[in-house]
Design a protein around this motif. Structure first.
Motif, PDB file in Angstrom:
ATOM      1  N   HIS A 107      34.186  29.317  49.467  1.00  0.00           N
ATOM      2  CA  HIS A 107      35.046  29.353  48.276  1.00  0.00           C
ATOM      3  C   HIS A 107      34.560  30.406  47.291  1.00  0.00           C
ATOM      4  O   HIS A 107      33.352  30.599  47.117  1.00  0.00           O
ATOM      5  CB  HIS A 107      35.033  27.990  47.580  1.00  0.00           C
ATOM      6  N   SER A 108      35.530  31.031  46.614  1.00  0.00           N
ATOM      7  CA  SER A 108      35.158  32.137  45.741  1.00  0.00           C
ATOM      8  C   SER A 108      36.057  32.195  44.493  1.00  0.00           C
ATOM      9  O   SER A 108      36.726  33.194  44.240  1.00  0.00           O
ATOM     10  CB  SER A 108      35.250  33.432  46.553  1.00  0.00           C
ATOM     11  N   PRO A 109      36.079  31.090  43.720  1.00  0.00           N
ATOM     12  CA  PRO A 109      36.909  31.120  42.518  1.00  0.00           C
ATOM     13  C   PRO A 109      36.218  31.855  41.363  1.00  0.00           C
ATOM     14  O   PRO A 109      34.993  31.999  41.359  1.00  0.00           O
ATOM     15  CB  PRO A 109      37.048  29.627  42.169  1.00  0.00           C
ATOM     16  N   ALA A 110      37.022  32.303  40.412  1.00  0.00           N
ATOM     17  CA  ALA A 110      36.543  32.813  39.120  1.00  0.00           C
ATOM     18  C   ALA A 110      35.402  33.828  39.281  1.00  0.00           C
ATOM     19  O   ALA A 110      35.594  34.865  39.904  1.00  0.00           O
ATOM     20  CB  ALA A 110      36.141  31.630  38.242  1.00  0.00           C
ATOM     21  N   GLY A 111      34.232  33.518  38.742  1.00  0.00           N
ATOM     22  CA  GLY A 111      33.115  34.461  38.825  1.00  0.00           C
ATOM     23  C   GLY A 111      32.732  34.825  40.262  1.00  0.00           C
ATOM     24  O   GLY A 111      32.166  35.889  40.502  1.00  0.00           O
ATOM     25  N   GLY A 112      33.043  33.951  41.228  1.00  0.00           N
ATOM     26  CA  GLY A 112      32.794  34.285  42.634  1.00  0.00           C
ATOM     27  C   GLY A 112      33.715  35.424  43.057  1.00  0.00           C
ATOM     28  O   GLY A 112      33.305  36.383  43.731  1.00  0.00           O
ATOM     29  N   CYS A 113      34.951  35.334  42.616  1.00  0.00           N
ATOM     30  CA  CYS A 113      35.939  36.391  42.877  1.00  0.00           C
ATOM     31  C   CYS A 113      35.525  37.676  42.158  1.00  0.00           C
ATOM     32  O   CYS A 113      35.692  38.780  42.681  1.00  0.00           O
ATOM     33  CB  CYS A 113      37.315  35.914  42.408  1.00  0.00           C
ATOM     34  N   LEU A 114      34.949  37.493  40.972  1.00  0.00           N
ATOM     35  CA  LEU A 114      34.490  38.660  40.206  1.00  0.00           C
ATOM     36  C   LEU A 114      33.422  39.430  40.999  1.00  0.00           C
ATOM     37  O   LEU A 114      33.490  40.660  41.108  1.00  0.00           O
ATOM     38  CB  LEU A 114      33.918  38.196  38.858  1.00  0.00           C
ATOM     39  N   ILE A 115      32.445  38.712  41.541  1.00  0.00           N
ATOM     40  CA  ILE A 115      31.390  39.379  42.322  1.00  0.00           C
ATOM     41  C   ILE A 115      32.015  40.128  43.498  1.00  0.00           C
ATOM     42  O   ILE A 115      31.704  41.291  43.752  1.00  0.00           O
ATOM     43  CB  ILE A 115      30.339  38.353  42.815  1.00  0.00           C
ATOM     44  N   ALA A 116      32.927  39.455  44.209  1.00  0.00           N
ATOM     45  CA  ALA A 116      33.580  40.105  45.356  1.00  0.00           C
ATOM     46  C   ALA A 116      34.357  41.344  44.904  1.00  0.00           C
ATOM     47  O   ALA A 116      34.307  42.396  45.548  1.00  0.00           O
ATOM     48  CB  ALA A 116      34.511  39.116  46.055  1.00  0.00           C
ATOM     49  N   LYS A 137      43.865  27.932  34.696  1.00  0.00           N
ATOM     50  CA  LYS A 137      43.933  26.512  35.071  1.00  0.00           C
ATOM     51  C   LYS A 137      42.797  25.721  34.443  1.00  0.00           C
ATOM     52  O   LYS A 137      42.936  24.539  34.166  1.00  0.00           O
ATOM     53  CB  LYS A 137      43.909  26.359  36.594  1.00  0.00           C
ATOM     54  N   LEU A 138      41.670  26.399  34.227  1.00  0.00           N
ATOM     55  CA  LEU A 138      40.561  25.728  33.557  1.00  0.00           C
ATOM     56  C   LEU A 138      40.882  25.516  32.077  1.00  0.00           C
ATOM     57  O   LEU A 138      40.352  24.625  31.438  1.00  0.00           O
ATOM     58  CB  LEU A 138      39.294  26.587  33.591  1.00  0.00           C
ATOM     59  N   GLY A 139      41.700  26.420  31.561  1.00  0.00           N
ATOM     60  CA  GLY A 139      42.019  26.354  30.128  1.00  0.00           C
ATOM     61  C   GLY A 139      40.875  26.817  29.260  1.00  0.00           C
ATOM     62  O   GLY A 139      40.904  26.660  28.046  1.00  0.00           O
ATOM     63  N   ILE A 140      39.838  27.382  29.870  1.00  0.00           N
ATOM     64  CA  ILE A 140      38.704  27.759  29.030  1.00  0.00           C
ATOM     65  C   ILE A 140      38.469  29.256  28.965  1.00  0.00           C
ATOM     66  O   ILE A 140      38.179  29.773  27.922  1.00  0.00           O
ATOM     67  CB  ILE A 140      37.375  27.076  29.456  1.00  0.00           C
ATOM     68  N   VAL A 141      38.600  29.949  30.068  1.00  0.00           N
ATOM     69  CA  VAL A 141      38.114  31.323  30.059  1.00  0.00           C
ATOM     70  C   VAL A 141      39.176  32.352  29.697  1.00  0.00           C
ATOM     71  O   VAL A 141      38.881  33.283  28.965  1.00  0.00           O
ATOM     72  CB  VAL A 141      37.422  31.687  31.391  1.00  0.00           C
ATOM     73  N   ALA A 142      40.391  32.145  30.176  1.00  0.00           N
ATOM     74  CA  ALA A 142      41.412  33.159  29.914  1.00  0.00           C
ATOM     75  C   ALA A 142      41.512  33.510  28.432  1.00  0.00           C
ATOM     76  O   ALA A 142      41.640  34.691  28.106  1.00  0.00           O
ATOM     77  CB  ALA A 142      42.753  32.700  30.447  1.00  0.00           C
ATOM     78  N   LEU A 179      49.229  32.411  36.452  1.00  0.00           N
ATOM     79  CA  LEU A 179      49.297  31.141  37.180  1.00  0.00           C
ATOM     80  C   LEU A 179      47.919  30.591  37.548  1.00  0.00           C
ATOM     81  O   LEU A 179      47.797  29.428  37.910  1.00  0.00           O
ATOM     82  CB  LEU A 179      50.116  31.320  38.471  1.00  0.00           C
ATOM     83  N   GLY A 180      46.907  31.443  37.465  1.00  0.00           N
ATOM     84  CA  GLY A 180      45.563  31.006  37.879  1.00  0.00           C
ATOM     85  C   GLY A 180      45.518  30.711  39.370  1.00  0.00           C
ATOM     86  O   GLY A 180      44.852  29.787  39.830  1.00  0.00           O
ATOM     87  N   THR A 181      46.218  31.554  40.144  1.00  0.00           N
ATOM     88  CA  THR A 181      46.341  31.309  41.586  1.00  0.00           C
ATOM     89  C   THR A 181      45.008  31.430  42.315  1.00  0.00           C
ATOM     90  O   THR A 181      44.262  32.381  42.096  1.00  0.00           O
ATOM     91  CB  THR A 181      47.308  32.347  42.221  1.00  0.00           C
ATOM     92  N   LEU A 182      44.745  30.465  43.168  1.00  0.00           N
ATOM     93  CA  LEU A 182      43.655  30.611  44.130  1.00  0.00           C
ATOM     94  C   LEU A 182      44.306  30.871  45.486  1.00  0.00           C
ATOM     95  O   LEU A 182      45.069  30.038  45.988  1.00  0.00           O
ATOM     96  CB  LEU A 182      42.791  29.347  44.165  1.00  0.00           C
ATOM     97  N   PHE A 183      44.032  32.032  46.061  1.00  0.00           N
ATOM     98  CA  PHE A 183      44.668  32.446  47.315  1.00  0.00           C
ATOM     99  C   PHE A 183      43.951  31.872  48.531  1.00  0.00           C
ATOM    100  O   PHE A 183      42.722  31.737  48.526  1.00  0.00           O
ATOM    101  CB  PHE A 183      44.589  33.970  47.468  1.00  0.00           C
ATOM    102  N   THR A 184      44.718  31.616  49.569  1.00  0.00           N
ATOM    103  CA  THR A 184      44.102  31.390  50.877  1.00  0.00           C
ATOM    104  C   THR A 184      43.628  32.765  51.370  1.00  0.00           C
ATOM    105  O   THR A 184      44.080  33.800  50.850  1.00  0.00           O
ATOM    106  CB  THR A 184      45.132  30.837  51.892  1.00  0.00           C
TER     107      THR A 184
END
Ligand code: CO8
Length: 274
Positions: A107-116, A137-142, A179-184
């Protein structure tokens, strides 16, 4: 020395591996980010190292992004150091001299996606993992970079999301950041967020090495100058705006309403209902 992040260089191929190993989810806390940056710098200075693969030893997780506990009821000095360590890590990664490949084996959400997104190439395992920027979706970072930052000279705010926009294009970024989409993995491939999929860790490694061979077939200096040139707008905005970004972050995260939202999110996460 902590074991959050380690690295080694294969003497035969010259390929360095930067391994993220902070159980349970490779959460990016202050120490992790500092170690990550230091390992990257160490590999850069190692004459034997020609390219770097960034991956994880935590089962099914590349990185779950920022360690939310760094932002819940924070101690102000620690919070400042935490954000500075994220900025520093990003600055080193995004302008890194050697070719970098993210081998996304979980899994690679948020900061994980950032590193990638900060790497030159992405190979993802085609399993039931997701990748994307789910901040809304977290309502915190955006709001760090939109609503709240609007009051702090928006044009000069460095946006970590810029690298995402550069990969998927403005239209898709507009849609999926909202939308805060998490992709497959398949969706990530279709949208350009990753470059290749692999059905096993071994195949992902082979594809990462093949990608590195292509980068290394190009003379290093022109390739690096071209990379920095293509990324120069994003990098310049980041460098110019980072003090502003720090203050915006510190103000926003310590607001009572933000604290409330994050505490709720952590509770939901622990109850497995994020
Ligand atoms: N921070 C702190 N703790 C976390 C985090 C996190 N990001 N993610 C998970 N944990 C904790 C869980 O609460 C749980 O704790 P406990 O064992 O005490 O209950 C433990 O880690 C294990 O987590 P799970 O049981 O949920 O593990 P799973 O394998 O079932 O699921 C997931 C793994 C899918 C990664 C899941 O944990 C998840 O969805 N985590 C939340 C991810 C998330 O929303 N991250 C956002 C962080 S904010 C951020 O990164 C901002 C980036 C800024 C740059 C981009 C700007 C545009």
């Amino acid at each position: 020395k902590s074991t959050n992040v380690s690295s080694n260089v294969c003497s035969e191929t010259g390929i360095g591996t930067l391994m993220m190993s902070r159980a349970p989810v490779n959460g990016l806390n202050y120490d992790f980010l500092k170690d990550f940056r230091e390992e990257l710098e160490k590999l850069d200075q190692d004459k034997a190292c020609k390219a770097v693969i960034i991956t994880s030893s935590v089962k099914n997780i590349f990185s779950a992004g920022l360690d939310i506990m760094e932002m819940v009821k924070p101690e102000p000095k620690r919070l400042r150091d935490f954000w500075l360590s994220l900025q520093d890590m990003w600055n080193v990664l995004y302008t890194y001299r050697l070719p970098t490949v993210a081998l996304i084996n979980g899994h690679s959400p948020a900061g994980g996606c950032l590193i990638a997104s900060g790497c030159d190439y992405r190979v993802m395992l085609d399993k039931t993992y997701t990748i994307g920027l789910n901040e809304t979706k977290l309502g915190i970072v955006a709001p760090f970079w939109s609503e709240a930052s609007y009051h702090f000279q928006p044009a000069s705010i460095p946006r970590f999301m810029d690298a995402f926009v550069a990969l998927v294009g403005t239209r898709q970024a507009d849609l999926h950041l909202q939308l805060g989409t998490l992709f497959t993995p398949q969706e990530a491939l279709k949208n350009g967020l990753v470059d290749e999929l692999a059905s096993s860790e071994e195949e992902a490694r082979e594809k990462s090495v093949a990608a590195i061979s292509k980068f290394l077939a190009v003379p290093g200096f022109p390739r690096y100058m071209t990379k920095t040139s293509v990324r120069s707008q994003i990098t310049a905005r980041f460098v110019d705006g980072r003090d502003n970004d720090l203050e915006t972050f510190l103000n926003f995260v310590q607001m009572p309403a933000t604290q409330k939202t994050m505490i709720k999110y952590v509770e939901a996460l622990k109850a497995k209902k994020p």
